[in-house]
Design a protein around this motif. Structure first.
Motif, mmCIF file in Angstrom:
data_model
loop_
_atom_site.group_PDB
_atom_site.id
_atom_site.type_symbol
_atom_site.label_atom_id
_atom_site.label_comp_id
_atom_site.label_asym_id
_atom_site.label_seq_id
_atom_site.Cartn_x
_atom_site.Cartn_y
_atom_site.Cartn_z
ATOM 1 N N PRO A 50 0.815 -1.219 0.000
ATOM 2 C CA PRO A 50 0.000 0.000 0.000
ATOM 3 C C PRO A 50 0.842 1.260 0.000
ATOM 4 O O PRO A 50 1.993 1.272 0.442
ATOM 5 C CB PRO A 50 -0.809 -0.129 1.297
ATOM 6 C CG PRO A 50 0.032 -0.998 2.183
ATOM 7 C CD PRO A 50 0.707 -1.973 1.258
ATOM 8 N N ALA A 329 -3.741 -5.013 -6.927
ATOM 9 C CA ALA A 329 -4.565 -3.822 -6.795
ATOM 10 C C ALA A 329 -5.999 -4.177 -6.462
ATOM 11 O O ALA A 329 -6.504 -5.217 -6.843
ATOM 12 C CB ALA A 329 -4.529 -3.018 -8.091
ATOM 13 N N GLN A 330 -6.629 -3.270 -5.754
ATOM 14 C CA GLN A 330 -8.032 -3.471 -5.432
ATOM 15 C C GLN A 330 -8.862 -3.309 -6.691
ATOM 16 O O GLN A 330 -8.679 -2.363 -7.452
ATOM 17 C CB GLN A 330 -8.463 -2.453 -4.373
ATOM 18 C CG GLN A 330 -9.930 -2.578 -3.975
ATOM 19 C CD GLN A 330 -10.266 -1.600 -2.874
ATOM 20 O OE1 GLN A 330 -9.381 -1.137 -2.185
ATOM 21 N NE2 GLN A 330 -11.536 -1.295 -2.714
ATOM 22 N N ASP A 376 -6.101 2.308 -5.094
ATOM 23 C CA ASP A 376 -6.877 1.832 -3.954
ATOM 24 C C ASP A 376 -8.135 2.689 -3.887
ATOM 25 O O ASP A 376 -8.104 3.842 -3.443
ATOM 26 C CB ASP A 376 -6.050 1.964 -2.675
ATOM 27 C CG ASP A 376 -6.806 1.494 -1.434
ATOM 28 O OD1 ASP A 376 -7.984 1.108 -1.574
ATOM 29 O OD2 ASP A 376 -6.219 1.525 -0.340
#
Length: 714
Positions: A50, A329-330, A376
């Motif tokens: 992150p 990645a989200q 994110d």
């Protein structure tokens, strides 16, 4: 960047006993190879770490004084204010004039001097040379010696720096970072970000500056290029290298409200743009003209330097964009998920109209989506706003540095996104689209590239406009053909979708913004592809970015792309090199051996303790203590999972050894064993050396000194 090993504890002996027969957390699956190399196995995708941001007040960090010339600040355009000598007690230095050079009647009467030992003395006649006198070499107290600079460090590495503040004033800043090899990078100017947070209208900041992975930066805050001077009689708070600086204590006193500005650019009176004569990618020397503006004035303690007061109100945002591939990645929001009824709905994209003389787009340009570059989505704090129409496109540059790799572009975008969304409070990245020097196009603001999504990029003119940012400082270097082609191709597609002629004009109404060139309610009628400086007092998108706008417009209108030179062959290690790593590579068979071709040149580990080079099927590490050792396959993956040379195992000390049950390789702090039957890598004798050293240290027995590190021969 990998991390240095922490100091071991005496309890490691207990840990070692537990770990001796334990498998490593990373399991190597698949059929058991005959050796530890499995070239058929695809590399595992690294998870995306992150993005993190640390906020540090400049009032709480050390203040140092840097010599303008030796530190490179003078080359970046930084000066000191003129020295006022009226209050300095300077020694008298007699003027020596050769006899006969100036007529006697034009010379002032000289005072009489007394010859040593002569009663009454003699008078030196006019026109003759006075006795030689050596001037004092000691500078008077308070004489400026250099520029006051703030030094910011952090244990965890970071790659980007932004400055934030609240209030109003007149300052500019330059940032440089210490590289892993101990040298300093170039000074990079930080441009003011053109946007305001609805949640915190007083919060302002610069655009984040990419400095490369580092733990230490220096920040020179100036008044339009004029720095606060430091004197020789001040005590150091923290000293940098002796070749560059003298110390200075941070001044005290009440602070004032400050802001951050960039040098103003005059409002244009016409819309013509000269064609650039600079070769794309060429670094152009910058001529420097000393700034004549006075130092800013503020209220504060009597005698306190106003610029130093301004510095105390600034904070540095240290940004670590995270590393790894986009697989971690989200994912974007599920389209089938419930929709917030208060959120504005995105209008359907209109069908591309037929425009005379404008070729129809062949399809949406290839774009790296938010999910692919690792956005994110939990960082966003609002839903997108959709405008009824797109009337204008604005070209920016991110400023910062031009020294980034293709892979680092996604990191830069992630850092800008987190900084814009969270630190500045914009809720999302300000730009609708970003384009790097390799021609990669990145999706910016959330909401759909084919929709009229309102960004935060041009103060007073965010409505009904779209912002595209070229990644780099285009005041220093011309944009590459790849960058120009991609920007033109994308804008041509987007404007064609909106029914606009890329060679036409657009009219937008200003909402008003501090530093804007148009007052609230005024209409700006400009080329539909314009630069940031056409709307705001800024140099953005840089001199050479602005000069490239005619080329971008032409490509957008279908004139064809610029020719792109073939990519140069990457510089890699050669079998003819004389270093120990190259010799070991040749000994294993060179390009036709198990390692395959070299993919990098010889490099230095971040902590400076060893050298290494990468190959298609492994690595070779060298240090004076361990020699050159090959590491590859399952053992290399396990070692990497532990932290490479910064793990408790340290560097490899032997080649792989194949036994009846598996393959093993020894390291400075233990052994890795790859079981050919189970496919599991085990750690053997881990922490033995660390335990011994820790035990000796705590008993008062000094640990053996490490051998000095030197480069391989040649």
């Amino acid at each position: 960047m990998r991390y240095r090993r922490p100091k071991p504890s005496i309890i490691l002996g207990t840990v070692a006993a537990v770990v001796v027969a334990s498998p490593l957390a990373v399991l190597i699956g698949g059929s058991a190879p005959t050796i530890a190399v499995d070239p058929s196995e695809p590399p595992a995708a690294s998870a995306l770490t992150p993005t993190t941001i640390s906020q540090v007040s400049l009032d709480d960090v050390p203040t140092i004084v840097l010599n303008l010339v030796k530190s490179g600040l003078a080359d970046a355009g930084v000066t000191l204010p003129p020295i006022d000598v009226s209050g300095i007690d300077l020694p008298d230095i007699p003027l020596q004039i050769p006899p006969g050079l100036i007529p006697t009647e034009l010379l002032p009467a000289l005072p009489s001097t007394t010859a040593p030992g002569a009663p009454g003395g003699t008078t030196t006649p006019p026109g003759t040379t006075a006795p030689e006198t050596s001037p004092s070499t000691d500078a008077p107290a308070g004489t400026p010696e250099g520029a006051i600079v703030k030094e910011v460090s952090q244990d965890n590495p970071f790659s980007m720096v932004g400055l934030t503040w609240e209030g109003v004033a007149n300052t500019t800043a330059y940032v440089r970072a210490k590289k892993p090899d101990g040298t300093w990078g170039p000074w990079i100017s930080a441009d003011k970000a053109d946007g305001v947070s609805e949640k915190d209208p007083n919060k302002q900041g610069t655009e984040p500056v990419w400095v490369g992975r580092t733990n230490l930066v220096q920040i020179a805050v100036t008044d339009n290029g004029v720095a606060a001077p430091g004197a020789t009689n001040t005590a150091p708070a923290q000293s940098p290298s002796p070749a560059e600086s003298t110390g200075s204590a941070s001044p005290t006193g009440p602070t004032t409200s400050t802001t951050f500005t960039t040098p103003p650019v005059p409002k244009r009176t016409d819309t013509s743009v000269p064609t650039s004569t600079v070769t794309s990618g060429e670094v152009v020397p910058q001529a420097f003209t000393p700034k004549q503006e006075p130092m800013l004035t503020t209220t504060g303690a009597p005698g306190a330097d106003p610029l130093q007061q301004a510095v105390s109100t600034l904070s540095a945002a240290l940004i670590s964009p995270g590393t790894g591939s986009a697989e971690g990645a989200q994912a974007p929001a599920d389209p089938a998920a419930p929709v917030d009824p208060a959120a504005p709905l995105a209008p359907e994209a209109p069908a591309a109209p037929v425009l005379p003389g404008i070729p129809a787009p062949t399809g949406e340009p290839q774009v790296i989506t938010r999910a692919q570059w690792g956005a994110d989505e939990s960082m966003r704090c609002s839903e997108p706003t959709y405008d009824p129409e797109l009337k204008e496109t604005v070209v920016h540059h991110t400023a910062g540095t031009n020294d980034y790799t293709r892979e680092q572009s996604a990191e830069i975008v992630r850092g800008i996104y987190a900084y814009h969304a969270q630190t500045l409070g914009w809720c999302d990245i300000g730009y609708n689209v970003l384009v790097d020097k390799y021609g990669q196009i990145f999706e910016g603001t959330f909401g759909g590239l084919d929709k009229n999504v309102q960004g935060t990029h041009t103060g007073g003119f965010n409505d009904e406009t779209m912002g595209l940012s070229l990644m780099g400082n285009l005041d220093e270097i011309a944009p590459t053909p790849e960058m120009i082609n991609s920007a033109g191709t994308y804008l041509g597609w987007r404007l064609r979708l909106a029914g606009k002629d890329p060679n036409g004009t657009g009219s937008v109404v200003s909402r008003g913004f501090d530093g804007g060139l148009y007052a609230a309610g005024e209409t700006a009628t400009l080329p539909i592809i314009s630069g940031h400086r056409d709307f705001y007092s800024t140099a953005c998108p840089g001199q050479y970015g602005y000069e490239a706008l005619p080329q971008i417009r032409a490509i957008a209108a279908g004139a064809g792309a610029l020719p792109v030179a073939p990519a140069p062959a990457p510089e890699v290690l050669s079998t003819t090199d004389q270093g120990a790593i190259a010799q070991q590579w040749v000994a294993t068979g060179g390009p036709t051996g198990t390692l395959g071709n070299a993919t990098t040149v010889e490099q230095t580990t971040p902590d400076g303790t060893a050298k290494y080079a990468d190959f298609e099927n492994g690595k070779i590490y060298w240090s004076e203590a361990t020699g050159a050792q090959v590491i590859q396959g399952a053992i290399a993956k396990a070692w990497g999972a532990l932290g490479f040379e910064n793990s408790s195992l340290g560097l490899p000390t032997s080649p792989e050894t194949t036994g009846p049950d598996g393959v093993s390789q020894t390291f400075q702090g233990g052994t890795l064993f790859f079981n050919l039957i189970t496919g599991i890598v085990q750690v053997l004798r881990t922490y033995v050396d660390e335990f011994t050293n820790s035990y000796n240290e705590q008993r008062g027995t000094p640990a053996p000194a490490p051998a000095p590190t030197t480069a391989p021969a040649g």
